[in-house]
Design a protein around this motif. Structure first.
Motif, short mmCIF file in Angstrom:
data_model
loop_
_atom_site.label_atom_id
_atom_site.label_comp_id
_atom_site.label_asym_id
_atom_site.label_seq_id
_atom_site.Cartn_x
_atom_site.Cartn_y
_atom_site.Cartn_z
N SER A 750 -15.09 9.96 20.84
CA SER A 750 -14.10 8.89 20.78
C SER A 750 -13.02 9.20 19.75
CB SER A 750 -14.78 7.58 20.36
OG SER A 750 -15.09 7.66 18.97
N SER A 751 -12.00 8.38 19.78
CA SER A 751 -10.99 8.40 18.72
C SER A 751 -10.68 6.97 18.35
CB SER A 751 -9.72 9.08 19.23
OG SER A 751 -8.65 8.79 18.36
N GLU A 752 -10.70 6.67 17.07
CA GLU A 752 -10.50 5.28 16.66
C GLU A 752 -9.92 5.25 15.25
OE1 GLU A 752 -13.30 1.28 16.62
OE2 GLU A 752 -14.25 3.20 16.95
N ALA A 753 -9.01 4.30 15.01
CA ALA A 753 -8.51 4.09 13.64
C ALA A 753 -9.55 3.25 12.91
CB ALA A 753 -7.17 3.38 13.68
N LEU A 754 -10.19 3.85 11.91
CA LEU A 754 -11.27 3.14 11.21
C LEU A 754 -10.80 2.55 9.89
CD1 LEU A 754 -14.34 5.45 11.91
CD2 LEU A 754 -13.66 3.36 13.08
N PHE A 755 -9.56 2.83 9.55
CA PHE A 755 -9.00 2.26 8.32
C PHE A 755 -7.53 2.02 8.58
CE2 PHE A 755 -6.47 2.87 4.50
CZ PHE A 755 -7.11 2.09 3.55
N LEU A 756 -7.01 0.89 8.09
CA LEU A 756 -5.57 0.72 8.09
C LEU A 756 -5.16 -0.18 6.94
CD1 LEU A 756 -4.37 -2.20 9.60
CD2 LEU A 756 -5.63 -1.12 11.43
N ALA A 757 -4.00 0.11 6.38
CA ALA A 757 -3.48 -0.70 5.28
C ALA A 757 -1.99 -0.48 5.21
CB ALA A 757 -4.14 -0.27 3.96
N SER A 758 -1.26 -1.44 4.68
CA SER A 758 0.18 -1.22 4.56
C SER A 758 0.40 -0.16 3.49
CB SER A 758 0.89 -2.52 4.20
OG SER A 758 0.89 -2.70 2.80
N THR A 759 1.36 0.71 3.75
CA THR A 759 1.61 1.81 2.81
C THR A 759 2.01 1.25 1.46
OG1 THR A 759 2.46 2.95 4.75
CG2 THR A 759 2.77 4.04 2.65
N GLU A 760 2.81 0.19 1.47
CA GLU A 760 3.26 -0.38 0.20
C GLU A 760 2.07 -0.80 -0.65
OE1 GLU A 760 6.23 -0.01 -0.98
OE2 GLU A 760 6.61 0.92 0.96
N SER A 761 1.08 -1.46 -0.01
CA SER A 761 -0.08 -1.93 -0.79
C SER A 761 -0.86 -0.74 -1.35
CB SER A 761 -0.98 -2.81 0.07
OG SER A 761 -1.63 -2.02 1.05
N LEU A 762 -0.87 0.37 -0.62
CA LEU A 762 -1.61 1.54 -1.10
C LEU A 762 -0.88 2.21 -2.26
CD1 LEU A 762 -2.62 3.14 2.32
CD2 LEU A 762 -4.18 2.17 0.63
N LEU A 763 0.45 2.18 -2.21
CA LEU A 763 1.23 2.90 -3.22
C LEU A 763 1.21 2.20 -4.57
CD1 LEU A 763 4.32 4.10 -1.16
CD2 LEU A 763 2.73 5.53 -2.45
N GLU A 764 1.00 0.92 -4.57
CA GLU A 764 0.96 0.13 -5.82
C GLU A 764 2.12 0.51 -6.73
OE1 GLU A 764 -3.02 1.09 -7.10
OE2 GLU A 764 -3.85 -0.70 -6.15
N GLY A 765 3.31 0.58 -6.17
CA GLY A 765 4.50 0.82 -6.99
C GLY A 765 4.85 2.27 -7.20
N MET A 766 3.97 3.19 -6.80
CA MET A 766 4.29 4.63 -6.98
C MET A 766 5.28 5.08 -5.90
SD MET A 766 0.69 6.34 -8.12
CE MET A 766 -0.33 5.52 -6.93
N GLU A 767 5.96 6.19 -6.20
CA GLU A 767 6.92 6.73 -5.23
C GLU A 767 6.17 7.51 -4.15
OE1 GLU A 767 10.28 6.42 -5.18
OE2 GLU A 767 10.04 5.00 -6.86
N ARG A 768 6.71 7.46 -2.94
CA ARG A 768 6.11 8.22 -1.82
C ARG A 768 6.02 9.72 -2.12
NH1 ARG A 768 6.45 6.71 3.62
NH2 ARG A 768 6.25 4.46 3.74
N GLY A 769 7.04 10.22 -2.78
CA GLY A 769 7.07 11.65 -3.05
C GLY A 769 6.16 12.09 -4.19
N ASP A 770 5.52 11.13 -4.83
CA ASP A 770 4.69 11.47 -6.00
C ASP A 770 3.20 11.49 -5.71
OD1 ASP A 770 6.87 11.78 -7.63
OD2 ASP A 770 6.85 9.71 -8.35
#
Ligand code: BMA
Length: 877
Positions: A750-770
Motif C-alpha cells: 500500500s501507499s498511505e500518508a501516515l503523518f501530516l502537519a502544516s509546514t508553518e506549525s512544524l517550522l516554529e518560526g524557523m526559515e525554510r532554508g535553514d
C-alpha cells in the motif's frame, strides 16, 4: 576433371600457407550433456572459435582474429586502430563500416563428431550481411544479426582441413541502394548518418542490426561486422532434441499444471521411444510420454502436475526458486539426447482492464499485484562480444542491490545473451523485453517482414522458458513518434499514399506479425505493441497503459513536476549527468579537455549542446553555479540523483493508480554524458545510490503540498508492518531540532500518508532554508530514512562544514567513518581511478551523526589516505 585437380592443388597450397601462419584450430568437442554413465548420449558439439584470421576484402594481408568478436575489436587487438572510446578516436574509424571483411579458419573434425550421421554448423549470431562458405561452397547467406542459423553440412565436411570462410558485406554498401531507390525516407532520428559520412541518409532501418551501432543520443557510431556469437559444429545420430517448451497453467502455491512440449528431430522412424522430464534437484521423474518418432520433426507433449511447488518470486518478495528440469529422449537403455533447463514456477499476468481512471497496466505475480521498480537497460558495450560474464553479473547485481525487480531491455540494442537472462532468473529480476525496433519507422513488408518474423520466432523460442521474461513489447516509442513527432504529418504532406503505406507496414509489423509470433510461441507471455502505449493509432497518455514522461529534461519542466505527473506505469523518464571526474579522466585525460564544451567532452555528449544546456540551466535555476569543471560533474550528479529520487518517490506514493517505475537508464555502452545511473566502468553515479532507498521494500517519503507536509509510507511487503515513524525538523547549523514520533501500522502492498502537519506549525518560526525534514521509519531492526527540503537546493542555507574522517583497513579495502557538527549535503568520497566501490556515497550527513562507508579497493593504505577526497555540496559553488 582438370578444374577439379587444379582446385584441389590450389586448396592444398592455401592450406599449407595457412598452417604456416596459423596453428590448427583446437578441437574442443564435448558431449551434449552429462548423463549417467550407462547412457549413450548422441549429440556432440565442437566450438569453432580457434584459428581464425581476417582481412579487408580488397586487400591481401591477413591478421589474427577473435571469434566471437567484431572487426573493430580485431583491428584494435592487432594494433591497427586506437581505442575508439578514447578522446576523438571514434571519428577516424568511420571507414570500417564501408569495407567488406573476410574471416576464415581451418578445422579438423574429431572422430566423435565426424562419425555421426548428422552434422550441422550452427551460428548463434552473424553481424550482419554474411555469406558463409565451407570448403569453397556457399552454405549460407545471412542477413539478420539477431537470428540463429544452422546448416546441414554432412555431405560437405572432411575429416581434416575444412575451410570455413565468412564474407561480411559492408552494411553501408548493402543498404545505401535501398535508401536511394525509395521515393520517400523513413525517420530514424538517432541514426548519426552524418558522423558516418553519409550525410542525412539514415540507412539503419534497413538492416536487422542493433540500432545503437549507428549512434544514439548516448552512444557513438560504430557499425560493426563479425561472428559475434558462438559458432559450433554439432553431430548426432538417431534423434535430437531441438527445443523444450515449458508451459505452466493454474499455478498456485498448492499446485501447477505443467506441459512440456519437446521438439525431437529423428533421422529415421523410431518405435518405442520415450520422452521423460525429471526434476533434477528433487531426483524424481515428473512425467513421461511414450512416442513413436517419425523421421523428421516430432512434437511430443509430457504433461504432469506439480504439488506444492516452490514458487519463483522477484527480488524483495521472496526466493526466485529455480528447478532444474532434465528432459530426455530415449529408447530402452539408450539415451539419444538430454537437455537441462532451469525453470521458475510462477504465474504472471498483466492486468489491462478499464477502470474508474482509464485503463490499468499492472503485473500480478503469483496472485499478488506487483509494483515494478527498475530501469531501462541498453547494451553494456558498443562491441557486444566483449561483454564479459563478470560485467553481466555486476550489471544485474547492481539492479538487485538497489532493490529493483525489473529491467527493460530496450529496443535499440539487442536481445541479450542467454547468460543475462539466467542471471535475471536467479536474482528475481523481471525482464521487459522489447523487440529490436526503436525511435524509427521500418519498411516492414515482403522479405524484410518475413525476416522480422523469423527473428521474432528465434528469440521468443530462445527466451520463453525464462521465468524472468515478463512481457514482449513491439518497439520503443515508434507509435508515439509516428503520431507525435511530426513524422506522419511530414509524409502526408509529401504524399498521403506514402503515409498510408507506412501505417500499413506499421500495422503488419506490430499489430499482426509480432503478436502472432508471441501468441504462437510465447508460452502465454504478454505482448504490448509499443512502449508507451494506450491504444492503437493514439498517442500515449497518463490514464491508460504505460507512459514515457520526458517533461522534466527534454521538456524543460521543473523537477517538482515529477510530483504532479501521473501514469499507470512509467516505463521511462530520465535526467542526464556526466560521469564522475575519475571516469572522465579516462577518456579525456588532458587538461584542455576539462570543460564541458571541449571538443572531447562534446564528442562524449551525444545529446549535444542542447543536453549540456539543460544540465546547466537546471543547475542555475535549482542549484548553484558550480565553481569549476570538477564541481560541475559532481553537482550535476547530485542534481540527477535528486531528480530521479523525486520521480521514483512520487510514482511509488501513487501506488494503486501507478504500478511501475523504470527510469532511463541503468547503464552505458561507452564512457559518456548520459542518463545512466552507472557509468561504463560500472561506477555508480549519485542516482544509483539514491535509487537504493527509493526502491526499498518500505519507503518513507515526505512531500509538501499547499503548505501541508505529508509523510507517506509505501510498502511492497505482503504483510502489514508495525513500525515507529519519526519526523524531525533539524536546523542545518547543528542546533537541536523538534521531533515527533508515533506508532504506525503500515498496510501490506500500500501507499498511505501516515503523518501530516502544516509546514508553518512544524517550522516554529524557523526559515525554510535553514532546516531539513528528516523522516525515519523503524520496523524492528530495519530502519528507513529520508531527507526532505522545503525549498530548492539553491534556497537552502547550507553552512560551511568540515567533515572529519577516520580510516580503518578491512579485508578488501577500508572503512571510512565520517562525521560533522553541521548538516552536510551530498557527501562525496573519491579516490583516483575507477576500480573501486564505495558502499555508500553522495549521502547527507546529519549534524552529530557519523556514517561508516566501506570502500572496496586495491589501493594501499598510503595511497588511500593521500588520495581520499571528501566534499559536500557547499564546497562546489
Ligand atoms: C528515450 C529512449 C531513448 C533515448 C532516451 C533519451 O525515449 O527510448 O531512445 O535514448 O529517451 O533521449
Amino acid at each position: 576433371m582438370q578444374i577439379n585437380i587444379d582446385h584441389k592443388r590450389f586448396t592444398a597450397i592455401v592450406l599449407l600457407m595457412y598452417l604456416l601462419l596459423f596453428p590448427l584450430a583446437e578441437t574442443k568437442a564435448s558431449a551434449a550433456a552429462k548423463a549417467s554413465p550407462a547412457d549413450k548420449v548422441s549429440p556432440a558439439f565442437m566450438e569453432l572459435h580457434s584459428g581464425w584470421r581476417f582481412r579487408q576484402a580488397r586487400l591481401t594481408n591477413w591478421y589474427k582474429a577473435t571469434v566471437p568478436g567484431v572487426v573493430h575489436t580485431d583491428l584494435m587487438d592487432n594494433g591497427m586502430i586506437e581505442d575508439p572510446f578514447f578522446r576523438l578516436n571514434e571519428r577516424g574509424l568511420q571507414w570500417i563500416d564501408k569495407e567488406d571483411w573476410i574471416y576464415e579458419t581451418v578445422f579438423d573434425i574429431p572422430a566423435e563428431i565426424f562419425s555421426k550421421d548428422n552434422i550441422f554448423i550452427a551460428f548463434d549470431g552473424l553481424d550482419t550481411y554474411a555469406d558463409v562458405y565451407l570448403n569453397d561452397e556457399k552454405i549460407l547467406e545471412a542477413d539478420n544479426m539477431f537470428r540463429r542459423w544452422s546448416v546441414d553440412v554432412k555431405s560437405m565436411v572432411r575429416e581434416k582441413g575444412n575451410i570455413l570462410r565468412v564474407y561480411f558485406h559492408s552494411p553501408v554498401k548493402i543498404d545505401l541502394p535501398k535508401y536511394d531507390s525509395l521515393p520517400f525516407h523513413y525517420n530514424a532520428d538517432n541514426d548519426q548518418s552524418a558522423n558516418g559520412g553519409l550525410l542525412d541518409r539514415k540507412i539503419s532501418i534497413f538492416a536487422r542490426k542493433a540500432g545503437y551501432h549507428y549512434g544514439w543520443d548516448w552512444g557513438p557510431r560504430l557499425v560493426t561486422s563479425g561472428i559475434w556469437r558462438e559458432v559450433r559444429l554439432e553431430g548426432w545420430n538417431d534423434a535430437r532434441i531441438g527445443n523444450v517448451q515449458v508451459i505452466q497453467d493454474n499455478v498456485t502455491a498448492a499446485g501447477a499444471n505443467i506441459k512440456v512440449v519437446v521438439e525431437v528431430t529423428a533421422d529415421k522412424d523410431i518405435q518405442g521411444a520415450a520422452v521423460s522430464v525429471y526434476d533434477e534437484g528433487g531426483g524424481k521423474r515428473l512425467g513421461n510420454t511414450k512416442a513413436f518418432l517419425k523421421r523428421g520433426l516430432n512434437r511430443v507433449e509430457v504433461e504432469f502436475t506439480m504439488k506444492d511447488p516452490r514458487l519463483w518470486w522477484t527480488n524483495g518478495l521472496g526466493e526466485p526458486y529455480l528447478y532444474t528440469f532434465r528432459t530426455e529422449v530415449s529408447k530402452g537403455r539408450e539415451t539419444f539426447d538430454t537437455v537441462r533447463e532451469r525453470i521458475g514456477i510462477r504465474s504472471l499476468e498483466l492486468v489491462r482492464e478499464d477502470d474508474e481512471w482509464g485503463g490499468s497496466f499492472r503485473f500480478v505475480l503469483n496472485g499478488v499485484p506487483l509494483f515494478c521498480k527498475g530501469a531501462n537497460y541498453i547494451p553494456c558495450d558498443s562491441f557486444l562480444p566483449r561483454v564479459t560474464k563478470e560485467t553481466y553479473e555486476r550489471t544485474v547485481q547492481d539492479a538487485v542491490d538497489v532493490n529493483m525487480n525489473m529491467l527493460r531491455v530496450w529496443g535499440g540494442g539487442t536481445y541479450e545473451d542467454d547468460y543475462f537472462y539466467d542471471l535475471c532468473d536467479e536474482k528475481g529480476i523481471l525482464v521487459w523485453q522489447d523487440f529490436m525496433f526503436a525511435c524509427a519507422i521500418y519498411p516492414a513488408e515482403g522479405e524484410l517482414l518475413e525476416n522480422i518474423r523469423q527473428e521474432a520466432i528465434d528469440n521468443v523460442r530462445r527466451l520463453r522458458n525464462h521465468p524472468s521474461i515478463a512481457i514482449w513489447c513491439g518497439n520503443n516509442e515508434c507509435q508515439d513518434a509516428w503520431l507525435g513527432w511530426g513524422w506522419k504529418r511530414r509524409l502526408e504532406s509529401l504524399n498521403p499514399e506514402y503515409a498510408a503505406l507506412v501505417w500499413k507496414q506499421f500495422e503488419d509489423q506490430y499489430f499482426r506479425v509480432l503478436p502472432e509470433v508471441v501468441a504462437e510461441h510465447g508460452s502465454g507471455i504478454e505482448y504490448t505493441p509499443t512502449s508507451p502505449f494506450a491504444a492503437k493509432g493514439e498517442k500515449s497518455n497518463d490514464h491508460r497503459g504505460d507512459a514515457h514522461y520526458w517533461g522534466v529534461w527534454h521538456g524543460k519542466e521543473p523537477i517538482s513536476r515529477y510530483n504532479e505527473v501521473r501514469s499507470r506505469f512509467f516505463s521511462e523518464y530520465g535526467f542526464q549527468s556526466f560521469p564522475a571526474f575519475e571516469t572522465v579522466k579516462k577518456y579525456a585525460p588532458r587538461e584542455e579537455d576539462w570543460d564541458i564544451t571541449s571538443e572531447v567532452m562534446m564528442s562524449h555528449q551525444r545529446g549535444g549542446a542542447h543536453a549540456n544546456g539543460l544540465i546547466e540551466s537546471y543547475l542555475l535555476s535549482e542549484y548553484h553555479k558550480p565553481k569549476d569543471f570538477r564541481s560541475f560533474l559532481y553537482m550535476g550528479q547530485v542534481l540527477q540523483g535528486d531528480a530521479i529520487k523525486t520521480a521514483i518517490e512520487a510514482h511509488r506514493r501513487d501506488k494503486g493508480y501507478c504500478w511501475g517505475t523504470l527510469f532511463w537508464q541503468h547503464n552505458d555502452c561507452w564512457p559518456v554524458a548520459s542518463w545512466s545511473s552507472r557509468d561504463w566502468y560500472g561506477v555508480w553515479k549519485a542516482q544509483h545510490y539514491f535509487a537504493r532507498p527509493a526502491y526499498d521494500d518500505l519507503l518513507v517519503s515526505p512531500v509538501e503540498k499547499e503548505g501541508v507536509l505529508y509523510v507517506y509510507v509505501v510498502s511492497d511487503r505482503l504483510k502489514d508492518t508495525r513500525a515507529t515513524l519519526t519526523v524531525d525538523v533539524l536546523p542545518l547549523d547543528g542546533r537541536p531540532g523538534a521531533s515527533r514520533s508515533m506508532d504506525v501500522t503500515v498496510k501490506a502492498n500500500s501507499s498511505e500518508a501516515l503523518f501530516l502537519a502544516s509546514t508553518e506549525s512544524l517550522l516554529e518560526g524557523m526559515e525554510r532554508g535553514d532546516v531539513v525534514i528528516h523522516a525515519r521509519l523503524a520496523a524492528g531492526n530495519d530502519v528507513y530514512e529520508n531527507n526532505y527540503f522545503l525549498g530548492s537546493q539553491k534556497e537552502m542555507n547550507y553552512p560551511p562544514v568540515g567533515i572529519s574522517r577516520s580510516v580503518k583497513p578491512v579485508a578488501g579495502g577500508y572503512e571510512v567513518t565520517v562525521s560533522a557538527d553541521r548538516f552536510a549535503r551530498g557527501v562525496f568520497l573519491s579516490i583516483e581511478g575507477t576500480g573501486h566501490f564505495f558502499g555508500d556515497n553522495y549521502f547527507d550527513l546529519l549534524p552529530g551523526r557519523s556514517r561508516t562507508v566501506t570502500v572496496t579497493t586495491p589501493a594501499d593504505e598510503k595511497q588511500f589516505m593521500e588520495q581520499l577526497r571528501i566534499v559536500s555540496l557547499v564546497d562546489a559553488y
